[in-house]
Design a protein around this motif. Structure first.
Motif, short mmCIF file in Angstrom:
data_model
loop_
_atom_site.label_atom_id
_atom_site.label_comp_id
_atom_site.label_asym_id
_atom_site.label_seq_id
_atom_site.Cartn_x
_atom_site.Cartn_y
_atom_site.Cartn_z
N TYR A 12 0.88 -1.17 0.00
CA TYR A 12 0.00 0.00 0.00
C TYR A 12 0.92 1.22 0.00
N VAL A 13 0.73 2.08 -0.98
CA VAL A 13 1.65 3.21 -1.16
C VAL A 13 0.90 4.50 -1.43
N GLY A 14 1.55 5.61 -1.18
CA GLY A 14 0.93 6.93 -1.37
C GLY A 14 0.61 7.22 -2.82
N ASN A 15 1.43 6.74 -3.73
CA ASN A 15 1.23 7.04 -5.15
C ASN A 15 1.63 5.80 -5.94
N ALA A 16 0.65 4.99 -6.29
CA ALA A 16 0.94 3.69 -6.91
C ALA A 16 1.55 3.83 -8.30
N LYS A 17 1.09 4.84 -9.02
CA LYS A 17 1.60 5.04 -10.38
C LYS A 17 3.12 5.31 -10.34
N GLN A 18 3.53 6.18 -9.40
CA GLN A 18 4.95 6.50 -9.31
C GLN A 18 5.75 5.35 -8.69
N ALA A 19 5.16 4.65 -7.73
CA ALA A 19 5.87 3.52 -7.12
C ALA A 19 6.12 2.44 -8.17
N ALA A 20 5.12 2.17 -9.00
CA ALA A 20 5.29 1.17 -10.06
C ALA A 20 6.45 1.58 -10.97
N HIS A 21 6.51 2.85 -11.28
CA HIS A 21 7.59 3.34 -12.13
C HIS A 21 8.95 3.14 -11.46
N TYR A 22 9.01 3.35 -10.17
CA TYR A 22 10.26 3.16 -9.41
C TYR A 22 10.71 1.69 -9.47
N TYR A 23 9.79 0.77 -9.24
CA TYR A 23 10.18 -0.64 -9.25
C TYR A 23 10.60 -1.09 -10.65
N MET A 24 10.01 -0.48 -11.67
CA MET A 24 10.40 -0.81 -13.04
C MET A 24 11.76 -0.20 -13.36
N THR A 25 11.90 1.08 -13.08
CA THR A 25 13.13 1.79 -13.44
C THR A 25 14.31 1.31 -12.60
N ALA A 26 14.12 1.28 -11.30
CA ALA A 26 15.24 1.00 -10.39
C ALA A 26 15.51 -0.49 -10.23
N PHE A 27 14.46 -1.31 -10.17
CA PHE A 27 14.64 -2.74 -9.88
C PHE A 27 14.49 -3.64 -11.11
N GLY A 28 14.03 -3.08 -12.22
CA GLY A 28 13.95 -3.86 -13.46
C GLY A 28 12.71 -4.72 -13.62
N PHE A 29 11.63 -4.37 -12.92
CA PHE A 29 10.36 -5.08 -13.12
C PHE A 29 9.71 -4.62 -14.43
N GLN A 30 8.86 -5.48 -14.98
CA GLN A 30 8.10 -5.13 -16.19
C GLN A 30 6.63 -4.89 -15.83
N SER A 31 6.00 -3.99 -16.56
CA SER A 31 4.57 -3.77 -16.32
C SER A 31 3.80 -5.04 -16.68
N LEU A 32 2.77 -5.33 -15.89
CA LEU A 32 2.03 -6.57 -16.09
C LEU A 32 0.53 -6.32 -16.19
N ALA A 33 -0.05 -5.68 -15.18
CA ALA A 33 -1.51 -5.54 -15.15
C ALA A 33 -1.90 -4.34 -14.31
N TYR A 34 -3.09 -3.83 -14.59
CA TYR A 34 -3.60 -2.65 -13.89
C TYR A 34 -5.06 -2.87 -13.51
N ALA A 35 -5.43 -2.39 -12.33
CA ALA A 35 -6.85 -2.39 -11.93
C ALA A 35 -7.16 -1.04 -11.31
N GLY A 36 -8.32 -0.48 -11.61
CA GLY A 36 -8.72 0.82 -11.09
C GLY A 36 -10.13 1.12 -11.55
N PRO A 37 -10.53 2.38 -11.49
CA PRO A 37 -11.91 2.72 -11.88
C PRO A 37 -12.26 2.22 -13.29
N GLU A 38 -11.24 2.23 -14.19
CA GLU A 38 -11.51 1.81 -15.56
C GLU A 38 -11.85 0.32 -15.65
N THR A 39 -11.43 -0.45 -14.64
CA THR A 39 -11.74 -1.89 -14.67
C THR A 39 -12.80 -2.24 -13.63
N GLY A 40 -13.43 -1.22 -13.07
CA GLY A 40 -14.54 -1.48 -12.14
C GLY A 40 -14.14 -1.43 -10.68
N MET A 41 -12.87 -1.07 -10.39
CA MET A 41 -12.45 -0.96 -8.99
C MET A 41 -12.52 0.53 -8.64
#
Ligand code: FE2
Length: 377
Positions: free
Chosen positions: A29-58
């Protein structure tokens, strides 16, 4: 008809009532998920996989799933103030909410653990979409942390129902060689280690495989105690730390103060080439704890022959420890948020199944230098 001998499995035989297949994902649980995801991708080398939010009914939260080999992280934030995710972030800052465990039967996992005294977090839920069905259930553990049980044998989608595929054709960070979750460590309050050991034993069928008391883990100033819990098949390991009395404040106390309670202290991620992985991570801005170079002066006398050259280990500050079965190489990041709470461990095992006891003192002295700089020692 030949008769076959069937051993009596009802007596003195350990039956694993909660067979775990490994860690499915870790949710933060993080203050800004969009930016945290970017950090884990940029700094740790993770790849984007999936998203859930208002657009998917959450409606009131957003989650980004990122993946590297068998490691899946989910970064979740609240979109409104009046919901449990927002409360969690307000109280704890960024941190681990869920250590999700892969099971063959999430309904049985929930029944077996709750009947043994686990507090239910989520009754078994059937989540479906065009790619099949995932059954998910969950129980509470220390602090506000939870374990989710994920049954995905009838699911063929990228991540979970409710998520949509998430890719960015312009941003494909190269991976850093991180492979899977080796272990997750919990920090619990004063005198709370043994009750939680008992909880994992009774409720989840774990065994205590290693114990470190305050003489193992102490520096001139501060101390902690730790017991390592392992699932029946050994695929999932949770060391549990509690603070111990020292001349100054234990690092576990500092964590408890800033996290506002018990929670996950670090997640250890395995690599098959720690020198390459750590070089990559450092070049992308991940900060690590540094031990003094004197640590390397008699390293080979302490641990014996190792396959690696000493020079890059010394240059990067990678620690080495040996046990009866082999050796391990490890390094610890600084906290990855402004509160001195969650951090990561990078670990490469070469036979050793332990946790680097020989490094505790050097490591904790490095942590204390950071604590001192924050005015919290
Ligand atoms: Fe660790």
């Amino acid at each position: 008809m030949p008769t076959t001998f069937k051993p009596d499995t009802t007596k003195d035989t350990f039956t694993d009532f909660l067979p775990l297949e490994g860690t499915d994902y870790v949710e933060f649980y993080v203050g800004n998920a969009k930016q945290a995801a970017h950090y884990y991708m940029t700094a740790f080398g993770f790849q984007s996989l999936a998203y859930a939010g208002p657009e998917t009914g959450m409606k009131d939260k957003a989650s980004y799933a990122v993946r590297q080999h068998k490691l899946t992280f989910v970064l979740t934030t609240a979109l409104r103030t009046d919901n449990p995710v927002a409360d969690h972030i307000y109280k704890h800052g960024d941190g681990v909410k869920a250590i999700s465990l892969r099971v063959n039967d999430a309904t049985s996992a929930w029944k077996e653990t709750t009947k043994r005294g686990a507090r239910s977090y989520m009754e078994p839920e059937h989540l479906t979409d065009k790619d099949g069905e995932v059954i998910m259930s969950g129980i509470h553990t220390f602090g506000e942390t939870v374990h989710l049980f994920i049954e995905r044998k009838n699911y063929h989608g990228a991540f979970l129902p409710g998520y949509r595929e998430w890719t960015n054709p312009y941003f494909k960070p190269t991976d850093t060689g991180l492979l899977y979750v080796d272990h997750c460590v919990g920090n619990v309050g004063w005198n709370q280690m043994n009750p939680w050991v008992k909880y994992y034993e009774e409720v989840m069928g774990f065994r205590n495989i290693l114990t470190f008391d305050d003489t193992d883990i102490s520096t001139e100033y501060s101390a902690l105690m730790s017991k390592v819990m392992s699932s029946g098949n050994g695929f999932v390991k949770f060391p549990i730390n509690e603070p111990a009395e020292g001349k100054k404040k234990s690092q576990v106390e500092e964590y408890l103060e800033f996290y506002n309670g018990e929670g996950v202290q670090h997640v250890a991620m395995a690599t098959a080439d720690i020198v390459k992985t750590v070089k990559e991570l450092m070049s992308r801005g991940v900060e690590f704890l540094k031990v003094p170079t004197v640590y390397y002066d008699d390293l080979l006398d302490r641990v014996g022959h190792i396959d690696e050259d000493l020079a890059p280990l010394k240059e990067l500050g990678i620690l080495v420890d040996r046990d009866n079965e082999g050796y391990l190489l490890q390094l610890f990041s600084k906290p990855v948020e402004d509160r001195p709470t969650l951090f990561f461990e990078i670990i490469q095992r070469k036979g050793a199944r332990s946790f680097g006891k020989g490094n505790f003192k050097a490591l904790f002295e490095a942590i204390e230098r950071e604590q001192e700089a924050r005015g919290n020692l």
